[in-house]
Design a protein around this motif. Structure first.
Motif, PDB file in Angstrom:
ATOM      1  N   GLN A 118      37.853   1.039  -0.906  1.00  0.00           N
ATOM      2  CA  GLN A 118      38.627   0.360   0.144  1.00  0.00           C
ATOM      3  C   GLN A 118      38.295  -1.126   0.194  1.00  0.00           C
ATOM      4  O   GLN A 118      37.689  -1.635   1.135  1.00  0.00           O
ATOM      5  CB  GLN A 118      38.369   1.039   1.490  1.00  0.00           C
ATOM      6  CG  GLN A 118      38.922   2.458   1.504  1.00  0.00           C
ATOM      7  CD  GLN A 118      38.348   3.290   2.630  1.00  0.00           C
ATOM      8  OE1 GLN A 118      37.140   3.313   2.853  1.00  0.00           O
ATOM      9  NE2 GLN A 118      39.220   3.972   3.350  1.00  0.00           N
ATOM     10  N   VAL A 144      36.802  -8.022  -0.695  1.00  0.00           N
ATOM     11  CA  VAL A 144      36.686  -7.928   0.755  1.00  0.00           C
ATOM     12  C   VAL A 144      36.923  -6.481   1.166  1.00  0.00           C
ATOM     13  O   VAL A 144      37.909  -5.857   0.738  1.00  0.00           O
ATOM     14  CB  VAL A 144      37.719  -8.837   1.441  1.00  0.00           C
ATOM     15  CG1 VAL A 144      37.603  -8.718   2.962  1.00  0.00           C
ATOM     16  CG2 VAL A 144      37.540 -10.281   0.996  1.00  0.00           C
ATOM     17  N   VAL A 163      38.309  -3.609   3.381  1.00  0.00           N
ATOM     18  CA  VAL A 163      39.486  -3.527   4.250  1.00  0.00           C
ATOM     19  C   VAL A 163      39.641  -2.111   4.791  1.00  0.00           C
ATOM     20  O   VAL A 163      39.129  -1.149   4.210  1.00  0.00           O
ATOM     21  CB  VAL A 163      40.775  -3.936   3.497  1.00  0.00           C
ATOM     22  CG1 VAL A 163      40.735  -5.396   3.101  1.00  0.00           C
ATOM     23  CG2 VAL A 163      40.989  -3.062   2.283  1.00  0.00           C
ATOM     24  N   ARG A 164      40.371  -2.006   5.889  1.00  0.00           N
ATOM     25  CA  ARG A 164      40.704  -0.696   6.454  1.00  0.00           C
ATOM     26  C   ARG A 164      41.942  -0.164   5.727  1.00  0.00           C
ATOM     27  O   ARG A 164      43.052  -0.564   6.015  1.00  0.00           O
ATOM     28  CB  ARG A 164      40.956  -0.816   7.948  1.00  0.00           C
ATOM     29  CG  ARG A 164      39.725  -1.245   8.733  1.00  0.00           C
ATOM     30  CD  ARG A 164      40.044  -1.510  10.186  1.00  0.00           C
ATOM     31  NE  ARG A 164      38.874  -2.021  10.900  1.00  0.00           N
ATOM     32  CZ  ARG A 164      38.897  -2.492  12.143  1.00  0.00           C
ATOM     33  NH1 ARG A 164      40.046  -2.525  12.818  1.00  0.00           N
ATOM     34  NH2 ARG A 164      37.798  -2.927  12.706  1.00  0.00           N
ATOM     35  N   TRP A 165      41.690   0.722   4.807  1.00  0.00           N
ATOM     36  CA  TRP A 165      42.737   1.227   3.918  1.00  0.00           C
ATOM     37  C   TRP A 165      42.689   2.751   3.979  1.00  0.00           C
ATOM     38  O   TRP A 165      41.788   3.370   3.433  1.00  0.00           O
ATOM     39  CB  TRP A 165      42.472   0.713   2.509  1.00  0.00           C
ATOM     40  CG  TRP A 165      43.579   0.938   1.509  1.00  0.00           C
ATOM     41  CD1 TRP A 165      44.612   1.820   1.591  1.00  0.00           C
ATOM     42  CD2 TRP A 165      43.727   0.262   0.262  1.00  0.00           C
ATOM     43  NE1 TRP A 165      45.407   1.742   0.493  1.00  0.00           N
ATOM     44  CE2 TRP A 165      44.884   0.788  -0.346  1.00  0.00           C
ATOM     45  CE3 TRP A 165      42.996  -0.715  -0.396  1.00  0.00           C
ATOM     46  CZ2 TRP A 165      45.328   0.365  -1.602  1.00  0.00           C
ATOM     47  CZ3 TRP A 165      43.439  -1.138  -1.636  1.00  0.00           C
ATOM     48  CH2 TRP A 165      44.593  -0.615  -2.235  1.00  0.00           C
ATOM     49  N   LEU A 193      45.384  -8.175   5.216  1.00  0.00           N
ATOM     50  CA  LEU A 193      43.998  -7.780   5.052  1.00  0.00           C
ATOM     51  C   LEU A 193      43.348  -7.604   6.419  1.00  0.00           C
ATOM     52  O   LEU A 193      43.126  -8.577   7.152  1.00  0.00           O
ATOM     53  CB  LEU A 193      43.237  -8.830   4.239  1.00  0.00           C
ATOM     54  CG  LEU A 193      43.670  -8.991   2.781  1.00  0.00           C
ATOM     55  CD1 LEU A 193      42.807 -10.047   2.099  1.00  0.00           C
ATOM     56  CD2 LEU A 193      43.554  -7.675   2.028  1.00  0.00           C
ATOM     57  N   VAL A 194      43.085  -6.368   6.779  1.00  0.00           N
ATOM     58  CA  VAL A 194      42.398  -6.069   8.031  1.00  0.00           C
ATOM     59  C   VAL A 194      40.954  -5.756   7.683  1.00  0.00           C
ATOM     60  O   VAL A 194      40.668  -4.753   7.028  1.00  0.00           O
ATOM     61  CB  VAL A 194      43.042  -4.856   8.738  1.00  0.00           C
ATOM     62  CG1 VAL A 194      42.319  -4.583  10.047  1.00  0.00           C
ATOM     63  CG2 VAL A 194      44.527  -5.096   8.965  1.00  0.00           C
ATOM     64  N   PRO A 195      40.021  -6.623   8.052  1.00  0.00           N
ATOM     65  CA  PRO A 195      38.637  -6.433   7.610  1.00  0.00           C
ATOM     66  C   PRO A 195      38.085  -5.079   8.019  1.00  0.00           C
ATOM     67  O   PRO A 195      38.312  -4.594   9.138  1.00  0.00           O
ATOM     68  CB  PRO A 195      37.883  -7.576   8.307  1.00  0.00           C
ATOM     69  CG  PRO A 195      38.932  -8.616   8.556  1.00  0.00           C
ATOM     70  CD  PRO A 195      40.180  -7.844   8.859  1.00  0.00           C
ATOM     71  N   GLY A 196      37.363  -4.467   7.104  1.00  0.00           N
ATOM     72  CA  GLY A 196      36.680  -3.222   7.389  1.00  0.00           C
ATOM     73  C   GLY A 196      35.210  -3.478   7.615  1.00  0.00           C
ATOM     74  O   GLY A 196      34.788  -4.596   7.914  1.00  0.00           O
ATOM     75  N   ARG A 201      32.117  -9.341   2.434  1.00  0.00           N
ATOM     76  CA  ARG A 201      32.434  -9.839   1.091  1.00  0.00           C
ATOM     77  C   ARG A 201      31.286  -9.504   0.154  1.00  0.00           C
ATOM     78  O   ARG A 201      30.120  -9.659   0.503  1.00  0.00           O
ATOM     79  CB  ARG A 201      32.644 -11.347   1.122  1.00  0.00           C
ATOM     80  CG  ARG A 201      33.931 -11.781   1.811  1.00  0.00           C
ATOM     81  CD  ARG A 201      34.012 -13.289   1.850  1.00  0.00           C
ATOM     82  NE  ARG A 201      35.240 -13.729   2.516  1.00  0.00           N
ATOM     83  CZ  ARG A 201      36.340 -14.106   1.885  1.00  0.00           C
ATOM     84  NH1 ARG A 201      36.356 -14.100   0.560  1.00  0.00           N
ATOM     85  NH2 ARG A 201      37.409 -14.486   2.538  1.00  0.00           N
TER      86      ARG A 201
END
Length: 643
Positions: free
Chosen positions: A574, A612, A614-616, A630-633, A637
């Motif tokens: 992710q 990076v 991400v919330r996937w 891109l929604v940070p998870g 980095r």
């Protein structure tokens, strides 16, 4: 011999309406065996010859106990395709790597099949009079075997077997037997083999006239792919729900050649190429995948990279694209299928095989974080729960017998020639040695491409000729890569002008011994492509894959080294590239340890990238469509390896 007299009378009568005219291919293929793999390609193909290709006849019932030799296996779905499929790849492989044991096995199969040929000329088990399809890959294998033989009894015998079979096909059509479903969809592979044997006969031969009449009847009886599918509003532009033989992935892969194969006989070369290229363009536009193939799990499945592609579709698409390039009307046309083929050969094909060539998945997925047996909840829609696992014969057995043609047919078509214009065409880069009898030349292509930059042509020649070199798209379209290209001829830097995708070099010097005549140096740098389906990273023609720290667990052991495996990953999938990608240096490793390993720690080419978290989410045990933004998870980095 009464059957022969009767059919000869039928042939002469039919020939009055069938002029003997086949368009000469603009580029001529070299006979099987004239191109031999070298370097990493020889390592890979030798590995294949010592793995499943040579061992299937020893333990796998569909080959070892085949109905083609009087056994009771190879009858899946009421057809008998596995042994012909296997021969279609085993023949060129045995010839190219000079595997004498494999060739002995192949010749034993040919001998057994020849001696069982029916009195009417039919080949193989005759359980369904409309099952022409099972014979078609056998005829492709027979054409290659014939091509590899010197003049003599066995070569003449191959032609006789083919001629008798073609008369049996014609007789059945005269009796009103219809092409069966698979036969109708794949008839142009049979037409290709008819053209091969017809071209060997004198132009005024009545049998040659009859053969082309037979090809015409098959063409007219077959499914018309251009009018009824690729150039029709009926073509599937979304994942298929209601499937049919038109939506079947392998049928579509084989159908790409439909236009160019028939163009040899119709004479409409421009139209034939346009039809074949439209077919491939439609498949890529609506179902294309980052590894160069199109989705087909078992049927066309759209552009979602988490959907699967059948291994059979990969190798059949490669063969179709090779014929499309060879029969293209000009260089500008020919370069397009060669570009597509290179991506397939260096990504989709190895991505469909284990590194030791003892197992494969039925379906490969461009986006996947596991390959398990018994995936009841799976993203693909038309195949069974074992389709993604690596194994001997996951899902259907066709890929186990059909994958063998991939590397050999690729290697056999790295070069073409045009004796009339004294031209040698270097169509694809891979380490190889080619002999050109018409031009009295020999070329060894020394390279580690696509894993490393630099290509050397070591040439021995009796007379001058033009060397026409296809440049990969990244050296034509990427300004920085193109600027890095340096070409030397006989040690002198020369102009690097590219026209229609090809670099042309006049080799005017003669040499009795091989010398470094032409060298190309260039840079391999990462390139990023973005689409609604996500981002991809390429280095040269290679699609880079994220290092997920894979682990395998044996599920089932078969004979020899064959086994079924579950594959898990230990690192998160992710992740995504940031808006401004950052890469480390491209790392190249030696080829000292065959086979070429797939794991990132030892693969020949690797690249560090900043990624990076991400919330996937996942859907049906596969990555869902990537997030629009891109929604940070939880992951920060970090640098991860791509290989």
């Amino acid at each position: 011999m009464s059957w022969l007299l009767t059919l000869l009378g039928f042939m002469v009568a039919a020939s009055a309406t069938a002029p003997h005219s086949l368009v000469q291919e603009r580029w001529q293929r070299l006979p099987l065996g004239a191109i031999r793999p070298k370097g990493w390609l020889l390592t890979q193909m030798t590995l294949q010859s010592k793995a499943l290709t040579s061992h299937l006849p020893l333990f796998w019932p569909n080959i070892a106990n085949t109905s083609w030799l009087g056994g009771f296996a190879d009858v899946d779905g009421g057809i008998h395709e596995n042994t012909p499929y296997w021969l279609n790849g085993a023949v060129p492989l045995a010839v190219q790597v000079e595997d004498e044991e494999l060739m002995k096995t192949v010749e034993q199969y040919f001998e057994g099949i020849f001696t069982r040929q029916g009195s009417d000329g039919w080949l193989g088990p005759d359980t369904d009079r409309s099952d022409f399809w099972s014979r078609i890959p056998f005829m492709l294998a027979l054409a290659q075997y014939h091509e590899s033989l010197p003049e003599g009894h066995q070569r003449s015998r191959c032609a006789s077997v083919a001629h008798r079979f073609f008369t049996a096909v014609g007789q059945r059509l005269e009796e009103g037997v219809q092409l069966g479903s698979w036969s109708s969809m794949r008839a142009h592979d049979l037409i290709w083999s008819i053209h091969y044997f017809a071209a060997l006969l004198p132009a005024n031969s009545s049998f040659a006239h009859w053969l082309l009449d037979l090809a015409k009847r098959l063409h007219e009886a077959a499914f018309q792919w251009n009018e009824q599918w690729f150039n029709s509003s009926a073509f599937a532009t979304a994942p298929v729900i209601l499937d049919s033989l038109k939506t079947h992935g392998v049928n579509n892969a084989q159908a790409v050649k439909h236009g160019v194969v028939w163009a040899r006989q119709s004479g409409e070369v421009q139209q034939g190429f346009a039809e074949s290229w439209l077919a491939w363009s439609q498949l890529q536009r609506f179902h294309g995948q980052p590894h160069g193939a199109f989705s087909a799990d078992e049927h066309l499945a759209g552009t979602n990279p988490s959907r699967g592609t059948e291994l059979c579709a990969v190798v059949e698409a490669m063969w179709s694209l090779l014929l499309t390039a060879q029969l293209a009307p000009n260089d500008r046309s020919a370069v397009k299928p060669l570009d597509a083929l290179e991506v397939l050969a260096y990504n989709a094909l190895p991505g469909s095989l284990s590194e030791d060539l003892w197992s494969h998945p039925y379906l490969q997925l461009a986006n996947s974080y596991q390959a398990l047996s018994h995936e009841v909840d799976h993203v693909w829609t038309h195949d069974g729960p074992d389709s993604a696992m690596y194994g001997l014969a996951p899902n259907y057995p066709c890929c186990t017998s059909n994958f063998h043609q991939g590397y050999p047919k690729f290697a056999a078509n790295l070069f073409f020639e045009s004796p009339e214009t004294k031209e040698i065409i270097s169509a694809l880069w891979a380490p190889s040695l080619a002999r050109f009898s018409h031009l009295g030349a020999q070329i060894e292509l020394k390279t580690d491409y696509p894993f490393n930059a630099g290509v050397e042509y070591w040439i021995q020649n009796e007379e001058p000729f033009q060397l026409t070199i296809r440049l990969p798209p990244f050296l034509r379209d990427d300004p920085s890569a193109a600027a890095s290209l340096r070409v030397t001829l006989e040690g002198r830097t020369v102009n690097r002008t590219v026209v229609d995708g090809f670099l042309r070099v006049q080799v005017t010097s003669k040499a009795e011994r091989p010398r470094l005549a032409v060298r190309l140096d260039f840079a391999l740098e990462p390139r990023v492509s973005r689409s609604s389906e996500g981002s991809t990273v390429h280095v040269g023609p290679l699609l880079m894959a994220l290092d997920l720290a894979e682990e395998r667990k044996e599920v089932r052991r078969h004979a020899f080294e064959a086994a079924d495996w579950d594959t898990f990953t230990r690192k998160s999938w992710q992740v995504a590239l940031p808006e401004t990608p950052r890469f480390g240096d491209v790392r190249h490793r030696s080829f000292d340890l065959p086979p070429l390993p797939h794991d990132a720690a030892r693969c020949p080419l690797a690249l560090e990238a900043e990624l990076v978290g991400v919330r996937w989410p996942a859907e049906h045990q596969a990555p869902a469509a990537p997030p629009e933004a891109l929604v940070p998870g939880q992951a920060a980095r970090s640098n991860r390896s791509l290989g």
